[in-house]
Scaffold this motif. Structure first.
Motif, PDB file in Angstrom:
ATOM      1  N   THR A 146       0.822  -1.213   0.000  1.00  0.00           N
ATOM      2  CA  THR A 146       0.000   0.000   0.000  1.00  0.00           C
ATOM      3  C   THR A 146       0.855   1.262   0.000  1.00  0.00           C
ATOM      4  OG1 THR A 146      -1.697  -1.184   1.235  1.00  0.00           O
ATOM      5  CG2 THR A 146      -1.875   1.202   1.189  1.00  0.00           C
ATOM      6  N   TYR A 147       1.924   1.242   0.770  1.00  0.00           N
ATOM      7  CA  TYR A 147       2.766   2.428   0.881  1.00  0.00           C
ATOM      8  C   TYR A 147       3.990   2.375  -0.016  1.00  0.00           C
ATOM      9  CZ  TYR A 147      -0.321   3.917   4.573  1.00  0.00           C
ATOM     10  OH  TYR A 147      -1.437   4.317   5.269  1.00  0.00           O
ATOM     11  N   LYS A 148       4.014   1.389  -0.874  1.00  0.00           N
ATOM     12  CA  LYS A 148       5.080   1.229  -1.867  1.00  0.00           C
ATOM     13  C   LYS A 148       6.473   1.436  -1.250  1.00  0.00           C
ATOM     14  CE  LYS A 148       2.245   2.474  -5.890  1.00  0.00           C
ATOM     15  NZ  LYS A 148       0.970   2.206  -5.261  1.00  0.00           N
ATOM     16  N   THR A 149       6.746   0.646  -0.243  1.00  0.00           N
ATOM     17  CA  THR A 149       8.034   0.769   0.445  1.00  0.00           C
ATOM     18  C   THR A 149       9.155   0.245  -0.460  1.00  0.00           C
ATOM     19  OG1 THR A 149       7.615  -1.366   1.512  1.00  0.00           O
ATOM     20  CG2 THR A 149       7.028   0.616   2.740  1.00  0.00           C
ATOM     21  N   PRO A 150      10.407   0.608  -0.198  1.00  0.00           N
ATOM     22  CA  PRO A 150      11.526   0.161  -1.035  1.00  0.00           C
ATOM     23  C   PRO A 150      11.487  -1.336  -1.298  1.00  0.00           C
ATOM     24  CG  PRO A 150      12.327   1.710   0.596  1.00  0.00           C
ATOM     25  CD  PRO A 150      10.866   1.495   0.901  1.00  0.00           C
ATOM     26  N   ASP A 151      11.842  -1.684  -2.531  1.00  0.00           N
ATOM     27  CA  ASP A 151      11.694  -3.046  -3.018  1.00  0.00           C
ATOM     28  C   ASP A 151      12.291  -4.132  -2.123  1.00  0.00           C
ATOM     29  OD1 ASP A 151      12.980  -5.279  -5.220  1.00  0.00           O
ATOM     30  OD2 ASP A 151      10.877  -4.724  -5.450  1.00  0.00           O
ATOM     31  N   HIS A 152      13.397  -3.853  -1.488  1.00  0.00           N
ATOM     32  CA  HIS A 152      14.110  -4.906  -0.758  1.00  0.00           C
ATOM     33  C   HIS A 152      13.296  -5.504   0.394  1.00  0.00           C
ATOM     34  CE1 HIS A 152      15.043  -2.269   2.699  1.00  0.00           C
ATOM     35  NE2 HIS A 152      15.252  -1.326   1.806  1.00  0.00           N
ATOM     36  N   TRP A 153      12.313  -4.767   0.885  1.00  0.00           N
ATOM     37  CA  TRP A 153      11.525  -5.287   1.995  1.00  0.00           C
ATOM     38  C   TRP A 153      10.701  -6.499   1.562  1.00  0.00           C
ATOM     39  CZ3 TRP A 153      12.707  -4.179   6.731  1.00  0.00           C
ATOM     40  CH2 TRP A 153      13.226  -2.912   7.052  1.00  0.00           C
ATOM     41  N   TYR A 154      10.090  -6.398   0.378  1.00  0.00           N
ATOM     42  CA  TYR A 154       9.240  -7.475  -0.134  1.00  0.00           C
ATOM     43  C   TYR A 154       9.367  -7.426  -1.652  1.00  0.00           C
ATOM     44  CZ  TYR A 154       5.177 -10.663  -0.137  1.00  0.00           C
ATOM     45  OH  TYR A 154       4.339 -11.753  -0.262  1.00  0.00           O
ATOM     46  N   PRO A 155      10.490  -7.985  -2.186  1.00  0.00           N
ATOM     47  CA  PRO A 155      10.866  -7.776  -3.586  1.00  0.00           C
ATOM     48  C   PRO A 155       9.814  -8.189  -4.608  1.00  0.00           C
ATOM     49  CG  PRO A 155      12.633  -8.883  -2.375  1.00  0.00           C
ATOM     50  CD  PRO A 155      11.436  -8.857  -1.482  1.00  0.00           C
ATOM     51  N   LEU A 156       9.784  -7.443  -5.696  1.00  0.00           N
ATOM     52  CA  LEU A 156       8.857  -7.774  -6.776  1.00  0.00           C
ATOM     53  C   LEU A 156       9.316  -9.020  -7.521  1.00  0.00           C
ATOM     54  CD1 LEU A 156       7.900  -4.329  -8.321  1.00  0.00           C
ATOM     55  CD2 LEU A 156       6.334  -6.076  -7.483  1.00  0.00           C
TER      56      LEU A 156
END
Lengths: 222, 241
Positions: free
Chosen positions: B79-89
């Motif tokens: 929802t908050y589009k946090t930096p990718d490394h937290w939950y990578p695409l």
């Protein structure tokens, strides 16, 4: 190179994966891992999943454990229809919430007479929560269509049935939901996945002895 | 109206949600919950409406309410589009995070949960080595090192992810057992990893989130309130059975 799924259909998470892959025509190689025969303890299987558990996935050099992770990976890789794991973030969160709640702390154990009352009490409580918090008055757990949540739930609830313990009895709401899920999955596929646990001979080690069955039946009434 | 997070920092999943939200500057209202007292009190505080399971952490976003920390963490990250490394695409990297979160729940979380409630029940036990539950952690910790961490700096690669956050906040819970007790003592690789995670989060935020756990004296006095313990007894017995 085709995805390999290492499964034992006596195990609930394996059935969820089996149904999901088949229903979505995901090409895969079924690798039978018979837990009762200790296949999961082999060195060969250890290379696929060092945790020595089923289900496991092998996609080329990529190996993956944990049924939730595998279900999600397949849904993304094979672009399955949205309702299984919705792109709407709030609906998706509902599926995630169910999948997380659903997780047992420990693996399914066969009923032992001493722990029977406790196990049944826990089951009753879980069924109550399932109906009141997750299902409520909706056709499926996350709205109008079947999702991964329903799939994971139904295979779990079928497990006691395979052990001679029909938890659906006296629970009309659950019975209706089960019919809907069976229909959405396809009756034939559903039967195929559950064949092994519904065949008493295959489940002899986990069958509830007849004298205990009546006892459990009484406790299980909602 | 921003989101509300119902948290008690005594609980490890609450700490991971708290750290994640703070680190990513996600605006939220902190709704203080009290896990221990809540067990005893009646349900007159309206929390039941937020979360029928009466569990923490819980999130309220307008009319939308959510329980279960993995669900909350991934909801916030997306929802908050946090930096990718937290939950990578990236599908495979994301699968690794999912895999860890799932495994964690039935292994490390399960044992640590038990240890915590054992401590609450037996506050005066001097020897923590009598806890079987601690032994239960031996194999999972080994698996954590050999299967999940291996030779990487973090569990899923070169940067911190939700997996590391959930793992470390859980392991911190074991500090409750005795002041200075370090469950990772004999595992230098894990100690280094733990330090990297703390650094990636930010020492200040990490300490702040763990204040309650690290403030052992306060915890002791909270837990020894006699009425509290008596009333909790039946439920405690069930939890540690």
């Amino acid at each position: 190179m085709v995805v390999e799924l290492f499964l034992d259909l006596r195990s609930q998470p394996c059935r969820a994966l089996f149904i999901f892959a088949k229903k979505n025509n995901i090409p895969f190689e079924f690798k039978d891992v018979e837990l009762l025969k200790g296949h999961h303890l082999s060195e060969e299987f250890g290379k696929v999943n060092v945790l020595k558990k089923v289900p496991a996935l092998k996609d080329g050099a990529f190996t993956l454990a944990e049924s939730i992770a595998i279900l999600l990976y397949l849904s993304r890789k094979f672009n399955t229809p949205d309702h299984w794991y919705p792109s709407d973030l709030q609906k998706r969160a509902r599926v995630d919430e169910y999948l997380s709640w659903h997780q047992p702390g420990r693996g399914g154990q066969p009923f032992s007479p001493e722990k029977l009352e406790e196990a049944v009490e826990e089951l009753n409580s879980a069924l109550k929560q399932f109906e009141e918090k997750f299902l409520q008055d909706k056709p499926f757990i996350v709205g109008n269509e079947i999702s991964l949540a329903d799939l994971v739930a139904i295979v779990e609830l079928m497990q006691p049935v395979g052990c001679g313990c029909d938890i659906f009895e006296n629970r009309p709401k659950l019975v209706e939901w089960r019919s809907r899920v069976e229909e959405a999955v396809g009756k034939e596929l559903f039967q195929q996945a559950h064949e092994i646990i519904l065949n008493v001979k295959n489940m002899s080690t986990t069958q509830l002895p007849p004298e205990l069955r009546e006892h459990v039946k009484q406790f299980l009434k909602p | 109206m921003g989101i509300e997070l119902y948290l008690d920092l005594l609980s490890s999943p609450c700490r991971s949600v708290y750290i994640f939200a703070k680190k990513n500057n996600i605006p939220f209202t902190f709704k203080q919950m009290e896990v221990l007292k809540d067990l005893v009190k009646g349900h007159s505080d309206g929390f039941g409406k937020v979360n029928i399971l009466r569990k923490v952490p819980a999130l309220k976003d307008g009319g939308f309410t959510l329980a279960e920390s993995p669900a909350i963490l991934t909801y916030l990250s997306q929802t908050y589009k946090t930096p990718d490394h937290w939950y990578p695409l990236d599908m495979k990297k994301r699968a690794r995070v999912d895999e860890y979160l799932s495994w964690h729940h039935s292994t490390i979380r399960s044992s640590v949960f038990k240890i915590f409630w054992l401590k609450v029940r037996d506050l005066n036990i001097q020897s923590w080595t009598s806890y079987e539950a601690l032994e239960d952690l031996t194999i999972p910790l080994k698996q954590l090192e050999e299967k999940f961490l291996q030779d990487k700096p973090f569990l899923v690669g070169n940067m911190i992810s939700l997996a590391d956050l959930v793992a470390v906040t859980e392991l911190m819970q074991v500090r409750l057992i005795a002041i200075g007790y370090n469950i990772l003592e004999d595992m230098p690789k894990l100690v280094e990893w733990r330090n990297r995670v703390e650094k990636a989060v930010g020492k200040e935020l990490f300490q702040e989130a763990h204040k309650v756990i690290l403030n052992f004296q306060d915890l002791n006095s909270m837990l020894t309130e006699p009425q509290l313990k008596e009333q909790m007894k039946p439920r405690l017995l069930k939890m540690v059975a």
